[in-house]
Write an enzyme that holds these catalytic residues in place. Structure first.
Site, PDB file in Angstrom:
ATOM      1  N   TRP A  11       0.824  -1.212   0.000  1.00  0.00           N
ATOM      2  CA  TRP A  11       0.000   0.000   0.000  1.00  0.00           C
ATOM      3  C   TRP A  11       0.856   1.260   0.000  1.00  0.00           C
ATOM      4  O   TRP A  11       0.598   2.209  -0.738  1.00  0.00           O
ATOM      5  CB  TRP A  11      -0.932  -0.022   1.202  1.00  0.00           C
ATOM      6  CG  TRP A  11      -2.068   0.956   1.211  1.00  0.00           C
ATOM      7  CD1 TRP A  11      -2.562   1.594   2.310  1.00  0.00           C
ATOM      8  CD2 TRP A  11      -2.908   1.380   0.113  1.00  0.00           C
ATOM      9  NE1 TRP A  11      -3.627   2.392   1.976  1.00  0.00           N
ATOM     10  CE2 TRP A  11      -3.868   2.281   0.626  1.00  0.00           C
ATOM     11  CE3 TRP A  11      -2.921   1.085  -1.238  1.00  0.00           C
ATOM     12  CZ2 TRP A  11      -4.830   2.897  -0.172  1.00  0.00           C
ATOM     13  CZ3 TRP A  11      -3.880   1.700  -2.040  1.00  0.00           C
ATOM     14  CH2 TRP A  11      -4.822   2.601  -1.504  1.00  0.00           C
ATOM     15  N   LYS A 102      -4.775   0.176   8.883  1.00  0.00           N
ATOM     16  CA  LYS A 102      -6.098  -0.037   9.470  1.00  0.00           C
ATOM     17  C   LYS A 102      -5.985  -1.020  10.623  1.00  0.00           C
ATOM     18  O   LYS A 102      -5.890  -2.227  10.411  1.00  0.00           O
ATOM     19  CB  LYS A 102      -7.068  -0.575   8.409  1.00  0.00           C
ATOM     20  CG  LYS A 102      -7.272   0.372   7.224  1.00  0.00           C
ATOM     21  CD  LYS A 102      -8.045  -0.278   6.097  1.00  0.00           C
ATOM     22  CE  LYS A 102      -8.192   0.665   4.913  1.00  0.00           C
ATOM     23  NZ  LYS A 102      -8.879   0.036   3.759  1.00  0.00           N
ATOM     24  N   GLY A 133     -10.792   3.435   3.342  1.00  0.00           N
ATOM     25  CA  GLY A 133     -11.893   3.099   2.444  1.00  0.00           C
ATOM     26  C   GLY A 133     -11.599   1.837   1.656  1.00  0.00           C
ATOM     27  O   GLY A 133     -10.543   1.210   1.811  1.00  0.00           O
ATOM     28  N   SER A 135     -10.148  -0.311  -0.780  1.00  0.00           N
ATOM     29  CA  SER A 135      -9.008  -0.057  -1.671  1.00  0.00           C
ATOM     30  C   SER A 135      -8.012  -1.201  -1.642  1.00  0.00           C
ATOM     31  O   SER A 135      -7.230  -1.308  -0.704  1.00  0.00           O
ATOM     32  CB  SER A 135      -8.305   1.240  -1.256  1.00  0.00           C
ATOM     33  OG  SER A 135      -8.061   1.240   0.156  1.00  0.00           O
ATOM     34  N   ALA A 137      -4.638  -2.507  -2.942  1.00  0.00           N
ATOM     35  CA  ALA A 137      -3.446  -1.949  -3.588  1.00  0.00           C
ATOM     36  C   ALA A 137      -3.245  -2.550  -4.974  1.00  0.00           C
ATOM     37  O   ALA A 137      -2.758  -1.879  -5.892  1.00  0.00           O
ATOM     38  CB  ALA A 137      -2.217  -2.211  -2.708  1.00  0.00           C
ATOM     39  N   LYS A 189     -13.469  -3.889  10.263  1.00  0.00           N
ATOM     40  CA  LYS A 189     -13.859  -4.652   9.072  1.00  0.00           C
ATOM     41  C   LYS A 189     -12.834  -5.742   8.764  1.00  0.00           C
ATOM     42  O   LYS A 189     -13.168  -6.771   8.165  1.00  0.00           O
ATOM     43  CB  LYS A 189     -14.087  -3.735   7.881  1.00  0.00           C
ATOM     44  CG  LYS A 189     -12.858  -2.967   7.398  1.00  0.00           C
ATOM     45  CD  LYS A 189     -12.025  -3.738   6.409  1.00  0.00           C
ATOM     46  CE  LYS A 189     -10.731  -2.997   6.110  1.00  0.00           C
ATOM     47  NZ  LYS A 189      -9.818  -3.786   5.240  1.00  0.00           N
ATOM     48  N   ASP A 242     -15.727  -0.686   2.764  1.00  0.00           N
ATOM     49  CA  ASP A 242     -14.457  -1.377   2.974  1.00  0.00           C
ATOM     50  C   ASP A 242     -14.677  -2.854   3.278  1.00  0.00           C
ATOM     51  O   ASP A 242     -13.902  -3.723   2.852  1.00  0.00           O
ATOM     52  CB  ASP A 242     -13.703  -0.710   4.131  1.00  0.00           C
ATOM     53  CG  ASP A 242     -12.195  -0.827   3.976  1.00  0.00           C
ATOM     54  OD1 ASP A 242     -11.745  -1.560   3.086  1.00  0.00           O
ATOM     55  OD2 ASP A 242     -11.477  -0.185   4.755  1.00  0.00           O
ATOM     56  N   SER A 252      -7.542  -9.725  -0.529  1.00  0.00           N
ATOM     57  CA  SER A 252      -7.546  -9.351   0.888  1.00  0.00           C
ATOM     58  C   SER A 252      -6.714 -10.324   1.715  1.00  0.00           C
ATOM     59  O   SER A 252      -7.008 -11.523   1.772  1.00  0.00           O
ATOM     60  CB  SER A 252      -8.984  -9.311   1.417  1.00  0.00           C
ATOM     61  OG  SER A 252      -8.982  -9.231   2.828  1.00  0.00           O
ATOM     62  N   ASN A 254      -6.654 -10.439   4.886  1.00  0.00           N
ATOM     63  CA  ASN A 254      -7.479 -10.876   6.010  1.00  0.00           C
ATOM     64  C   ASN A 254      -8.444 -11.984   5.592  1.00  0.00           C
ATOM     65  O   ASN A 254      -8.610 -12.982   6.293  1.00  0.00           O
ATOM     66  CB  ASN A 254      -8.244  -9.676   6.583  1.00  0.00           C
ATOM     67  CG  ASN A 254      -7.303  -8.642   7.152  1.00  0.00           C
ATOM     68  OD1 ASN A 254      -6.696  -8.841   8.194  1.00  0.00           O
ATOM     69  ND2 ASN A 254      -7.148  -7.525   6.464  1.00  0.00           N
TER      70      ASN A 254
END
Length: 331
Positions: A11, A102, A133, A135, A137, A189, A242, A252, A254
């Site tokens: 990022w 985040k 938000g 996003s 990368a 999130k 998000d 993602s 996560n």
């Protein structure tokens, strides 16, 4: 203008390209010499893309501090306090901080804005903003259209951040007054995305994923409110927006970590498969502590905590969630 980016990860480096696209000069700091060398060779350290020829990176904090008084924080939440403590004595002028990570600090349950304000000397602290938000990368580096939100403890600084990062080609930034809600929503999130990944790894289907996302918003709202944010923020880009982008995407970290857990991979191996920090796993720990401290009900996050960190069998965790008292749906 000049901006110093702390963190040459996926990022941080990607936002470096965006800032150069917008006519700014950037210097990226990272402790990993391999990452720094890759950036200086104009190769993205994580993606197969070529970087702008003006991008530069360094392993020297002194060089970073001398370059600019604007700092983009793109490092894991758990390391922000220690890095700020290293930077603070080097500061010679009023400094401004833009956080793009985040997470919630483990154990203290503090937001990044609180950490920065605690560590940076008052005479050197100018303002803080979060940029957050939906996003990935992987898409921003390809200049795909993305919408973000910025919020600050100084409204005029939020406006400045909006202008710095926005362009007419692929990135649009909105401002919001709710700094707490934006910071918290973006962090929680990640925990829900891990849970969504677990469900996917178990092969529970699309119905289950939709349920996780929807009920996950309820848990995000509860945390946002107890930490002093506004509930409506959870229904905007930094909350539900998000969550949508991270709760079902292989981009993602996560979601993929949760998927591997659902498939039966031990936690230490889950960490071993990912080069970058999986903030959602740490956030699940932090939210477990917060639910105890504030006596708020976070059934999905609490069940995930018990599965991941206490060895609760996944099927038993599901049984416990589904056998909770029947009630009205309340958002």
């Amino acid at each position: 203008m000049k901006l110093s980016i702390i963190g040459g990860g996926a990022w941080g480096t990607t936002l470096g390209q965006t800032l150069i696209d917008n006519g700014h000069k950037v210097l990226i700091y990272d402790i990993n010499l391999e990452v720094v060398n890759s950036i200086n060779m104009k190769k993205h350290p994580f993606f197969e893309t070529t970087l702008p020829h003006t991008i530069k990176a360094t392993t020297s904090l002194h060089e970073l501090v001398a370059f600019s008084s604007y700092y983009v924080l793109a490092i894991p939440t758990k390391t922000i306090r220690s890095v700020m403590m290293e930077i603070n004595p080097l500061l010679k002028q009023t400094s401004y901080f833009i956080n793009v990570s985040k997470g919630i600090e483990p154990f203290t349950l503090k937001r990044v804005s609180q950490i920065v304000k605690e560590v940076i000397s008052p005479e050197m602290y100018g303002a803080f903003a979060v940029l957050t938000g939906p996003s990935h990368a992987e898409e921003v580096i390809l200049r795909h259209i993305t919408l973000l939100v910025t919020a600050s403890d100084h409204p005029m600084f939020a406006k400045k951040v909006q202008e710095i990062f926005s362009n007419q080609h692929y990135l649009r930034v909105y401002t919001k007054e709710d700094l707490i809600g934006c910071e918290v929503g973006g962090a929680i999130k990640n925990a829900i995305a891990v849970i969504s990944g677990i469900c996917t790894g178990l092969g529970l289907g699309e119905n289950a994923r939709a349920a996780v996302i929807t009920r996950g918003i309820v848990e995000i709202v509860r945390v946002v409110e107890v930490m002093g944010g506004k509930r409506e923020t959870a229904f905007g880009l930094t909350g539900i927006g998000d969550l949508i982008v991270t709760a079902s995407s292989t981009h993602s970290r996560n979601f993929m970590a949760g998927k591997r857990i659902g498939e039966g991979l031990p936690l230490e191996m889950v960490y071993g498969t990912e080069k970058q920090t999986i903030e959602g796993l740490r956030t699940i720990e932090a939210m477990h502590d917060l639910s105890i401290k504030h006596q708020i009900e976070l059934p999905m996050i609490e069940t995930a905590y018990r599965i991941i960190y206490q060895g609760l069998p996944v099927q038993e965790g599901l049984r416990q969630l589904l056998s909770r008292d029947l009630k009205d749906e309340i958002i």
